[in-house]
Enzyme design. Sequence first.
Site, PDB file in Angstrom:
ATOM      1  N   SER A  48       0.823  -1.205   0.000  1.00 27.21           N
ATOM      2  CA  SER A  48       0.000   0.000   0.000  1.00 27.21           C
ATOM      3  C   SER A  48       0.857   1.255   0.000  1.00 27.21           C
ATOM      4  O   SER A  48       1.960   1.269   0.565  1.00 27.21           O
ATOM      5  CB  SER A  48      -0.907   0.013   1.233  1.00 27.21           C
ATOM      6  N   TYR A  73      -2.176   0.071  10.022  1.00 23.94           N
ATOM      7  CA  TYR A  73      -2.395  -0.506   8.694  1.00 23.94           C
ATOM      8  C   TYR A  73      -1.112  -0.449   7.873  1.00 23.94           C
ATOM      9  O   TYR A  73      -0.700  -1.431   7.249  1.00 23.94           O
ATOM     10  CB  TYR A  73      -3.521   0.229   7.968  1.00 23.94           C
TER      11      TYR A  73
END
Length: 258
Positions: A48, A73
């Site tokens: 990501s 995350y």
Amino acid sequence: MINLAAQAGVNHSITNPYQYVHTNITGFLNILEACRHFMPEHLIYASSSSVYGANKKMPFTTHDNVDHPLALYAVSKKSNELMAHAYSNLFQIPTTGLRFFSVYGPYGRPDMALFIFAKSILEGKPIRVFNYGRMRRDFTYVDDIVEGIVRLIPKAPKGNPEWDAKHPDPSSSFAPYRLYNIGNNEPVELLDFISALEDKLGKKAIKNFLPIQDGDVEEARADTAALQAETGFKPSTPIKEGIDKFIDWYRRYYKIRS
């Protein structure tokens, strides 16, 4: 093997950290262990753009250090990259990590801004506009993501003979390991993103302007030179075209009349 499964989202990781460790870290370990015992020709997995965290130098490049994450995350995704490197080193598994930048399009996650905004605008409900609309994102249409993945499938990495341990480049390794950005390389301000939605829907949004959220970044832009050099492909779907395609699908899927 292509692994795109994960517990996604920055905000949810702040309130549900254990879920992210269980799914994204333990879950990815299961993938790597499967590869260890049933050697694939190539493991491609989703990382990501969130891993860039506090970095401010634009565009973001895989050659830069990413040791200052802003939320768990991002930590879980960076952990995946480190785990993949360890298994590439120990078991010679060819691994490629793809740092996705703000993917949008049909069949996306309902908790993403595009879905929430479209639904709220159509229903005449206010939308929350964080950082007062001054966010800039490298919105990447899902078809471009798919094209990038497909083109990388036959490009299993090999050890980089020019990798220098005294000046280590995070994007490659002596092991069969690579990282790439997949992004549009054309950041769009959040207010322009909303404006494109309004134009397509034919309806103005009711905007509730708010400060930036914890764990979020003001701007993200992908350097995709390595992806283009390796595959000859560069994501390039303009935001208006991508949103038009999304709204056409959205109306069909949810049976909403124009």
